[in-house]
Design an enzyme around this catalytic site. Structure first.
Site, PDB file in Angstrom:
ATOM      1  N   PRO A 125       0.821  -1.209   0.000  1.00 46.97           N
ATOM      2  CA  PRO A 125       0.000   0.000   0.000  1.00 46.97           C
ATOM      3  C   PRO A 125       0.859   1.266   0.000  1.00 46.97           C
ATOM      4  O   PRO A 125       1.886   1.324   0.678  1.00 46.97           O
ATOM      5  CB  PRO A 125      -0.784  -0.111   1.306  1.00 46.97           C
ATOM      6  CG  PRO A 125       0.109  -0.881   2.215  1.00 46.97           C
ATOM      7  CD  PRO A 125       0.849  -1.854   1.330  1.00 46.97           C
ATOM      8  N   GLY A 126       0.455   2.225  -0.758  1.00 46.11           N
ATOM      9  CA  GLY A 126       1.131   3.525  -0.765  1.00 46.11           C
ATOM     10  C   GLY A 126       0.133   4.602  -0.376  1.00 46.11           C
ATOM     11  O   GLY A 126       0.044   5.028   0.768  1.00 46.11           O
ATOM     12  N   ARG A 127      -0.668   4.968  -1.371  1.00 47.87           N
ATOM     13  CA  ARG A 127      -1.620   6.065  -1.214  1.00 47.87           C
ATOM     14  C   ARG A 127      -2.505   5.940   0.033  1.00 47.87           C
ATOM     15  O   ARG A 127      -2.719   6.915   0.754  1.00 47.87           O
ATOM     16  CB  ARG A 127      -2.505   6.112  -2.464  1.00 47.87           C
ATOM     17  CG  ARG A 127      -3.398   7.311  -2.571  1.00 47.87           C
ATOM     18  CD  ARG A 127      -4.377   7.129  -3.737  1.00 47.87           C
ATOM     19  NE  ARG A 127      -3.740   6.677  -4.951  1.00 47.87           N
ATOM     20  CZ  ARG A 127      -3.228   7.471  -5.895  1.00 47.87           C
ATOM     21  NH1 ARG A 127      -3.318   8.766  -5.753  1.00 47.87           N
ATOM     22  NH2 ARG A 127      -2.663   6.963  -6.962  1.00 47.87           N
ATOM     23  N   ARG A 154      -0.221  16.173  -9.701  1.00 49.10           N
ATOM     24  CA  ARG A 154      -1.359  15.291  -9.994  1.00 49.10           C
ATOM     25  C   ARG A 154      -2.486  15.956 -10.793  1.00 49.10           C
ATOM     26  O   ARG A 154      -2.960  15.356 -11.760  1.00 49.10           O
ATOM     27  CB  ARG A 154      -1.901  14.653  -8.711  1.00 49.10           C
ATOM     28  CG  ARG A 154      -0.868  13.774  -7.998  1.00 49.10           C
ATOM     29  CD  ARG A 154      -1.453  13.013  -6.813  1.00 49.10           C
ATOM     30  NE  ARG A 154      -2.375  11.997  -7.257  1.00 49.10           N
ATOM     31  CZ  ARG A 154      -3.686  12.068  -7.197  1.00 49.10           C
ATOM     32  NH1 ARG A 154      -4.274  13.125  -6.664  1.00 49.10           N
ATOM     33  NH2 ARG A 154      -4.431  11.106  -7.668  1.00 49.10           N
ATOM     34  N   TYR A 207      -2.883  14.036 -14.236  1.00 50.03           N
ATOM     35  CA  TYR A 207      -4.012  13.111 -14.350  1.00 50.03           C
ATOM     36  C   TYR A 207      -5.366  13.809 -14.357  1.00 50.03           C
ATOM     37  O   TYR A 207      -6.396  13.137 -14.380  1.00 50.03           O
ATOM     38  CB  TYR A 207      -4.065  12.148 -13.150  1.00 50.03           C
ATOM     39  CG  TYR A 207      -2.806  11.440 -12.741  1.00 50.03           C
ATOM     40  CD1 TYR A 207      -2.130  10.596 -13.620  1.00 50.03           C
ATOM     41  CD2 TYR A 207      -2.309  11.556 -11.446  1.00 50.03           C
ATOM     42  CE1 TYR A 207      -1.005   9.907 -13.203  1.00 50.03           C
ATOM     43  CE2 TYR A 207      -1.182  10.870 -11.026  1.00 50.03           C
ATOM     44  CZ  TYR A 207      -0.525  10.046 -11.911  1.00 50.03           C
ATOM     45  OH  TYR A 207       0.579   9.360 -11.494  1.00 50.03           O
ATOM     46  N   CYS A 242       4.793  28.730 -16.121  1.00 49.38           N
ATOM     47  CA  CYS A 242       4.418  29.135 -17.475  1.00 49.38           C
ATOM     48  C   CYS A 242       3.924  27.940 -18.282  1.00 49.38           C
ATOM     49  O   CYS A 242       4.579  27.496 -19.235  1.00 49.38           O
ATOM     50  CB  CYS A 242       5.605  29.792 -18.157  1.00 49.38           C
ATOM     51  SG  CYS A 242       6.276  31.102 -17.138  1.00 49.38           S
TER      52      CYS A 242
END
Ligand code: PLP
Length: 428
Positions: A275-277, A313, A317, A344
């Site tokens: 698991p990460g998130r 993110r 995404y 920019c």
């Protein structure tokens, strides 16, 4: 659940005012709650307490060594995807025998380092990689344990950029080929030990179904392999459990655990999770200060001091992050605005067409759920200094990464000597 909450309309990280932290440490600022990290780990780990298992926190989600160390102290193992992450894990005090090494492009050098440290196993993603691993282990006079990452060809129903378990993805090896590789390794690659099987199908999954589908396929494969005399001891289920960014209702860890335990009952394996998130996502916020506001006939813009170099993110995404005022309840009008950074690029935004309370220059905003794939994806684009990271523990805080300086920015850069000087010498 996390430990960021309002008291008298001021946002707090555990026992500390976010405004105070921003005033003292500057913005943009990543704030992590240690208590939330620990809680998330405990909830996840204890959901599997009835079965043999090893939780290997996926370091790429948030690789600060203080975060990694927090999980070391909770008894976590680690999933790494590079030599750099191995280095971080060791710095943070991880036990090598609890480390699994994933990723499609491990170099011989990275393999060598990991073998010398004595990691648990390599998650191998191609036949060529398997042969390379055997060769490296042979040169070191050691054995390397491996699992093949099998691509189960299931649709995780998440963003295409974070789907990894479909046939068309670059990850893993298809079932039939995987069997051949295990058998080949058993007969020919004498420096390798087949120890496990691995499947990671993607990230930010919000349903149990795809995990179960992948497990059903993997389970059959384990039985097939055992018939071939290949003793699979570890089944790595990967990571990917999602979190709530915008009303998603991902399964709670215990629901996920129930499904996984049911599906793997009687298989006689130790389960590995990566698991990460789900461990770090909601344990972190990004605090940014409003620089300017600007109205055009089409849009309201809120220009803040955090850019896509700090939080990629949304730009990468199209991800949603909730944005909350650090001081709320001032009764400002609700507007629809784009929250954009100073970079920019049109892709430099934190939110688009967001309904939110009107903000003015100097206001602080908290970008929520920024603990995963936030700081780790940050860059120096536009020669912007990377933000500071701070860990809150109750009423104490610790700066766990200093804000970068301009000197940091050019560290390692070299200007070649002036050409004309060389010429004049020759003529000399
Ligand atoms: C990124 C990754 C993970 C972690 O994914 P999350 O969605 O953050 O849980 C686990 N395993 C592998 C192989 C990965 O690449």
């Amino acid at each position: 659940m996390d430990y960021f909450s309002y008291r008298k309309n001021k946002l707090y990280a555990e026992g500390l005012s976010v405004e105070r932290l921003a005033d003292e440490l500057g913005t943009p600022l990543y704030i992590y709650s240690e208590r939330t990290l620990k809680r998330h780990f405990k909830v996840f780990d204890s959901a599997f307490k009835k079965v043999p298992h090893l939780v290997c926190y996926s370091i790429k989600a948030n690789s600060n060594i203080a975060v990694v160390n927090t999980f070391v102290n909770e008894g976590s193992g680690f999933d790494i995807v590079s030599g750099g992450e191995l280095y971080r894990a060791m710095k943070a005090g991880a036990h090598p025998s609890s480390i699994v090494f994933s990723g499609v492009g491990k170099t011989a050098e990275e393999m060598g380092c990991a073998i010398r440290e004595g990691i648990l196993l390599f998650n191998v993603e191609s036949g060529e990689e398997l042969r390379q691993l055997d060769a490296v282990a042979g040169r070191l006079g050691k054995k390397a344990s491996f699992a093949i990452r099998v691509n189960p060809d299931v649709d995780p129903k998440t963003h295409p950029y974070i789907s990894t378990g479909l046939k068309k993805n670059k990850f893993g090896i298809a079932r039939e080929e995987a069997i051949k590789e295990y058998v080949y390794a058993k007969n020919n690659l004498t420096n390798l030990i087949p120890l496990g099987i691995d499947t990671h199908i993607g990230s930010q999954l919000t349903q149990v179904g795809p995990f179960v589908d992948a497990l059903k396929k993997t389970k059959r494969l384990v039985r097939t392999l055992r018939k071939e005399g290949i003793d699979i001891k570890y089944l790595d289920v990967g990571g990917g459990l999602g979190i709530t960014y915008e009303g998603e209702k991902p399964p709670a860890p215990d629901k996920y655990a129930k499904a996984v335990i049911r599906e793997t009952a009687g298989l006689d394996v130790t389960l590995i999770f990566e698991p990460g998130r789900v461990l770090v996502g909601n344990a972190g916020i990004l605090v940014t200060r409003v620089l300017y506001t600007k109205k055009t006939p089409q849009k309201n813009f809120i220009i803040v001091d955090a850019g896509m170099n700090d939080l990629l993110r949304p730009g990468l995404y199209g991800s949603y992050h909730a944005i909350e005022p650090v001081q709320r309840g001032r009764g400002g009008a609700v507007i629809t605005a784009d929250v954009v950074g100073p970079i920019c690029e049109t892709g430099d935004f934190i939110a688009r067409d967001r309904e939110m309370e009107e903000a003015v220059g100097g206001d602080l905003l908290a970008v929520k759920s920024a603990g995963a794939y936030g700081y780790t994806m940050s860059s120096n684009y536009n020669s912007r200094l990377r933000a500071a990271e701070v860990m809150v523990r109750g009423r104490e805080y610790f700066v766990i990464k200093k804000r970068e300086s301009y000197a940091d920015l050019v560290r390692g850069e070299v200007i070649p000597p002036v050409k004309t000087a060389v010429k004049s010498k020759k003529r000399g």
